[in-house]
Design a protein around this motif. Structure first.
Motif, PDB file in Angstrom:
ATOM      1  N   ARG A  37       2.931   5.701 -13.551  1.00  0.00           N
ATOM      2  CA  ARG A  37       3.983   6.569 -13.028  1.00  0.00           C
ATOM      3  C   ARG A  37       4.192   6.916 -11.614  1.00  0.00           C
ATOM      4  O   ARG A  37       5.178   6.866 -11.077  1.00  0.00           O
ATOM      5  CB  ARG A  37       3.976   7.726 -13.978  1.00  0.00           C
ATOM      6  CG  ARG A  37       4.333   7.385 -15.460  1.00  0.00           C
ATOM      7  CD  ARG A  37       4.493   8.714 -16.448  1.00  0.00           C
ATOM      8  NE  ARG A  37       4.889   8.510 -17.434  1.00  0.00           N
ATOM      9  CZ  ARG A  37       4.325   8.847 -18.692  1.00  0.00           C
ATOM     10  NH1 ARG A  37       3.403   9.805 -18.491  1.00  0.00           N
ATOM     11  NH2 ARG A  37       4.662   8.603 -19.752  1.00  0.00           N
ATOM     12  N   GLU A  38       2.958   7.077 -11.205  1.00  0.00           N
ATOM     13  CA  GLU A  38       3.128   7.629  -9.613  1.00  0.00           C
ATOM     14  C   GLU A  38       3.433   6.258  -8.848  1.00  0.00           C
ATOM     15  O   GLU A  38       4.308   6.316  -7.935  1.00  0.00           O
ATOM     16  CB  GLU A  38       1.729   8.003  -9.375  1.00  0.00           C
ATOM     17  CG  GLU A  38       1.525   8.526  -7.881  1.00  0.00           C
ATOM     18  CD  GLU A  38       2.660   9.438  -7.395  1.00  0.00           C
ATOM     19  OE1 GLU A  38       2.870   9.545  -5.942  1.00  0.00           O
ATOM     20  OE2 GLU A  38       3.086  10.176  -8.022  1.00  0.00           O
ATOM     21  N   SER A  39       3.045   5.112  -9.173  1.00  0.00           N
ATOM     22  CA  SER A  39       3.410   4.004  -8.195  1.00  0.00           C
ATOM     23  C   SER A  39       4.841   3.653  -8.374  1.00  0.00           C
ATOM     24  O   SER A  39       5.428   3.184  -7.470  1.00  0.00           O
ATOM     25  CB  SER A  39       2.585   2.897  -8.975  1.00  0.00           C
ATOM     26  OG  SER A  39       1.173   2.837  -8.583  1.00  0.00           O
ATOM     27  N   LEU A  40       5.478   4.029  -9.407  1.00  0.00           N
ATOM     28  CA  LEU A  40       6.885   3.509  -9.546  1.00  0.00           C
ATOM     29  C   LEU A  40       7.686   4.879  -8.927  1.00  0.00           C
ATOM     30  O   LEU A  40       8.609   4.450  -8.342  1.00  0.00           O
ATOM     31  CB  LEU A  40       7.207   3.557 -11.229  1.00  0.00           C
ATOM     32  CG  LEU A  40       6.993   2.224 -11.855  1.00  0.00           C
ATOM     33  CD1 LEU A  40       7.089   2.317 -13.411  1.00  0.00           C
ATOM     34  CD2 LEU A  40       7.453   1.006 -11.122  1.00  0.00           C
ATOM     35  N   SER A  44       0.695  -1.269   0.057  1.00  0.00           N
ATOM     36  CA  SER A  44      -0.052  -0.074  -0.010  1.00  0.00           C
ATOM     37  C   SER A  44       0.974   1.168   0.163  1.00  0.00           C
ATOM     38  O   SER A  44       0.329   2.304  -0.194  1.00  0.00           O
ATOM     39  CB  SER A  44      -0.891   0.045   1.179  1.00  0.00           C
ATOM     40  OG  SER A  44      -0.293  -0.010   2.383  1.00  0.00           O
ATOM     41  N   GLY A  45       2.329   1.288   0.491  1.00  0.00           N
ATOM     42  CA  GLY A  45       3.192   2.269   0.194  1.00  0.00           C
ATOM     43  C   GLY A  45       3.450   2.823  -1.238  1.00  0.00           C
ATOM     44  O   GLY A  45       3.865   3.915  -1.448  1.00  0.00           O
ATOM     45  N   TRP A  46       3.416   1.857  -2.209  1.00  0.00           N
ATOM     46  CA  TRP A  46       3.789   2.183  -3.417  1.00  0.00           C
ATOM     47  C   TRP A  46       2.678   2.044  -4.609  1.00  0.00           C
ATOM     48  O   TRP A  46       2.728   2.551  -5.543  1.00  0.00           O
ATOM     49  CB  TRP A  46       4.961   1.506  -3.916  1.00  0.00           C
ATOM     50  CG  TRP A  46       5.100   0.063  -3.931  1.00  0.00           C
ATOM     51  CD1 TRP A  46       5.118  -0.963  -3.090  1.00  0.00           C
ATOM     52  CD2 TRP A  46       4.794  -0.703  -5.119  1.00  0.00           C
ATOM     53  NE1 TRP A  46       5.116  -2.156  -3.446  1.00  0.00           N
ATOM     54  CE2 TRP A  46       4.879  -2.241  -4.879  1.00  0.00           C
ATOM     55  CE3 TRP A  46       4.549  -0.646  -6.552  1.00  0.00           C
ATOM     56  CZ2 TRP A  46       4.331  -3.142  -5.718  1.00  0.00           C
ATOM     57  CZ3 TRP A  46       4.083  -1.449  -7.448  1.00  0.00           C
ATOM     58  CH2 TRP A  46       4.068  -2.949  -7.173  1.00  0.00           C
ATOM     59  N   VAL A  47       1.720   1.290  -4.219  1.00  0.00           N
ATOM     60  CA  VAL A  47       0.725   1.086  -5.171  1.00  0.00           C
ATOM     61  C   VAL A  47      -0.493   1.916  -5.329  1.00  0.00           C
ATOM     62  O   VAL A  47      -1.216   1.947  -4.017  1.00  0.00           O
ATOM     63  CB  VAL A  47       0.088  -0.424  -5.163  1.00  0.00           C
ATOM     64  CG1 VAL A  47      -1.219  -0.477  -5.961  1.00  0.00           C
ATOM     65  CG2 VAL A  47       1.025  -1.712  -5.426  1.00  0.00           C
ATOM     66  N   VAL A  48      -0.670   2.708  -5.963  1.00  0.00           N
ATOM     67  CA  VAL A  48      -1.856   3.997  -6.111  1.00  0.00           C
ATOM     68  C   VAL A  48      -3.199   3.384  -6.002  1.00  0.00           C
ATOM     69  O   VAL A  48      -3.504   2.149  -6.872  1.00  0.00           O
ATOM     70  CB  VAL A  48      -1.503   4.886  -7.313  1.00  0.00           C
ATOM     71  CG1 VAL A  48      -2.897   5.595  -7.421  1.00  0.00           C
ATOM     72  CG2 VAL A  48      -0.301   5.597  -7.250  1.00  0.00           C
ATOM     73  N   GLY A  49      -3.735   3.763  -5.077  1.00  0.00           N
ATOM     74  CA  GLY A  49      -5.179   3.078  -4.790  1.00  0.00           C
ATOM     75  C   GLY A  49      -5.283   2.222  -3.613  1.00  0.00           C
ATOM     76  O   GLY A  49      -6.527   2.170  -3.198  1.00  0.00           O
ATOM     77  N   ALA A  66      -5.180   3.260 -21.275  1.00  0.00           N
ATOM     78  CA  ALA A  66      -3.740   3.745 -21.334  1.00  0.00           C
ATOM     79  C   ALA A  66      -3.943   5.114 -20.574  1.00  0.00           C
ATOM     80  O   ALA A  66      -3.006   5.564 -19.717  1.00  0.00           O
ATOM     81  CB  ALA A  66      -3.294   3.797 -22.509  1.00  0.00           C
ATOM     82  N   ALA A  67      -4.674   5.901 -20.886  1.00  0.00           N
ATOM     83  CA  ALA A  67      -5.031   7.263 -20.235  1.00  0.00           C
ATOM     84  C   ALA A  67      -5.152   7.243 -18.782  1.00  0.00           C
ATOM     85  O   ALA A  67      -4.594   8.190 -18.096  1.00  0.00           O
ATOM     86  CB  ALA A  67      -5.944   8.016 -20.949  1.00  0.00           C
ATOM     87  N   LEU A  68      -5.877   6.255 -18.483  1.00  0.00           N
ATOM     88  CA  LEU A  68      -6.113   5.979 -17.034  1.00  0.00           C
ATOM     89  C   LEU A  68      -4.720   5.266 -16.417  1.00  0.00           C
ATOM     90  O   LEU A  68      -4.425   5.808 -15.215  1.00  0.00           O
ATOM     91  CB  LEU A  68      -7.416   5.143 -16.759  1.00  0.00           C
ATOM     92  CG  LEU A  68      -8.779   5.602 -17.130  1.00  0.00           C
ATOM     93  CD1 LEU A  68      -9.618   4.636 -16.924  1.00  0.00           C
ATOM     94  CD2 LEU A  68      -8.939   7.010 -16.405  1.00  0.00           C
ATOM     95  N   LEU A  69      -4.325   4.439 -16.871  1.00  0.00           N
ATOM     96  CA  LEU A  69      -3.365   3.469 -16.411  1.00  0.00           C
ATOM     97  C   LEU A  69      -1.849   4.054 -16.157  1.00  0.00           C
ATOM     98  O   LEU A  69      -1.212   4.156 -15.315  1.00  0.00           O
ATOM     99  CB  LEU A  69      -3.083   2.252 -16.772  1.00  0.00           C
ATOM    100  CG  LEU A  69      -4.197   1.394 -16.588  1.00  0.00           C
ATOM    101  CD1 LEU A  69      -4.080  -0.122 -17.447  1.00  0.00           C
ATOM    102  CD2 LEU A  69      -4.565   1.125 -15.154  1.00  0.00           C
ATOM    103  N   ILE A  70      -1.514   4.913 -17.421  1.00  0.00           N
ATOM    104  CA  ILE A  70      -0.062   5.412 -17.391  1.00  0.00           C
ATOM    105  C   ILE A  70       0.170   6.501 -16.366  1.00  0.00           C
ATOM    106  O   ILE A  70       1.036   6.158 -15.528  1.00  0.00           O
ATOM    107  CB  ILE A  70       0.137   6.154 -18.782  1.00  0.00           C
ATOM    108  CG1 ILE A  70       0.259   4.788 -19.989  1.00  0.00           C
ATOM    109  CG2 ILE A  70       1.388   6.671 -18.691  1.00  0.00           C
ATOM    110  CD1 ILE A  70       0.408   5.480 -21.234  1.00  0.00           C
ATOM    111  N   PRO A  71      -0.646   7.304 -16.036  1.00  0.00           N
ATOM    112  CA  PRO A  71      -0.277   8.329 -14.696  1.00  0.00           C
ATOM    113  C   PRO A  71      -0.335   7.573 -13.600  1.00  0.00           C
ATOM    114  O   PRO A  71       0.488   7.942 -12.811  1.00  0.00           O
ATOM    115  CB  PRO A  71      -1.491   9.398 -15.044  1.00  0.00           C
ATOM    116  CG  PRO A  71      -2.202   9.229 -16.549  1.00  0.00           C
ATOM    117  CD  PRO A  71      -1.660   7.878 -16.892  1.00  0.00           C
ATOM    118  N   ARG A  72      -1.179   6.747 -13.203  1.00  0.00           N
ATOM    119  CA  ARG A  72      -1.256   6.060 -12.123  1.00  0.00           C
ATOM    120  C   ARG A  72       0.036   5.020 -11.910  1.00  0.00           C
ATOM    121  O   ARG A  72       0.501   5.104 -10.807  1.00  0.00           O
ATOM    122  CB  ARG A  72      -2.661   5.094 -12.131  1.00  0.00           C
ATOM    123  CG  ARG A  72      -2.542   4.102 -10.874  1.00  0.00           C
ATOM    124  CD  ARG A  72      -3.781   3.079 -11.097  1.00  0.00           C
ATOM    125  NE  ARG A  72      -3.925   2.093 -10.038  1.00  0.00           N
ATOM    126  CZ  ARG A  72      -3.181   1.207 -10.127  1.00  0.00           C
ATOM    127  NH1 ARG A  72      -2.514   0.712 -10.991  1.00  0.00           N
ATOM    128  NH2 ARG A  72      -3.242   0.137  -9.080  1.00  0.00           N
TER     129      ARG A  72
END
Length: 157
Positions: A138-141, A26-31, A130-136
């Protein structure tokens, strides 16, 4: 698969330490808002992280299961979020310039690939996914990078 790559200023061992510690999920996975339990042996194939997703009070409990793993190199997950669906997520680690993370150009390239495989979200057109997953992702990484650089995971709870 929808791919995102991040260069992390930490060694592959440091990055793997975060991934191999299920309690950091939960510290790195957005959501992901809370880890409720981690199966013994994580990240062996078939083990799961039991997590909660979403903001309170709209929290949904679910789990992410390891589909495949080569310790220190890659991890493949079945990440579920019902009622929306599930995705196959693969994280691949590659050392850069010796992978030392010493600030001299060394570190780790992390490739995160995701494909929605089940549920209503799988019906969305690929460009919208892709529009939903790419920003999410990037934040997770970015979060994964911060935890690895801080040495999280090298100290077991």
């Amino acid at each position: 698969m929808i791919d995102v790559t991040e260069r992390i200023a930490a060694s592959p061992e440091q990055v793997w330490a975060v991934l191999a510690t299920g309690w950091t999920y939960s510290g790195w996975v957005v959501g992901a808002s809370h880890v409720r339990a981690v199966d013994p042996g994580w990240p062996a194939v078939g083990t799961r992280v039991h997590h909660s997703v979403g903001p309170w009070p709209l929290v949904t409990n679910d789990a992410t299961e390891v589909l495949g793993v080569e310790p220190g190199r890659w991890l493949e997950l079945d990440a579920r979020l019902w009622p929306f669906g599930a995705a196959r997520v693969r994280l691949e680690l590659s050392a850069t310039d010796g992978g030392t993370g010493s600030g001299t150009g060394g570190g780790t390239d992390v490739l995160m690939s995701e494909q929605v495989v089940r549920g209503p979200a799988a019906l969305l057109p690929k460009p919208l996914q892709a529009a939903l997953l790419i920003p999410r992702n990037r934040e997770s990484l970015s979060r994964l990078a911060d935890l690895a650089a801080a040495g999280v995971g090298s100290r077991q709870p």
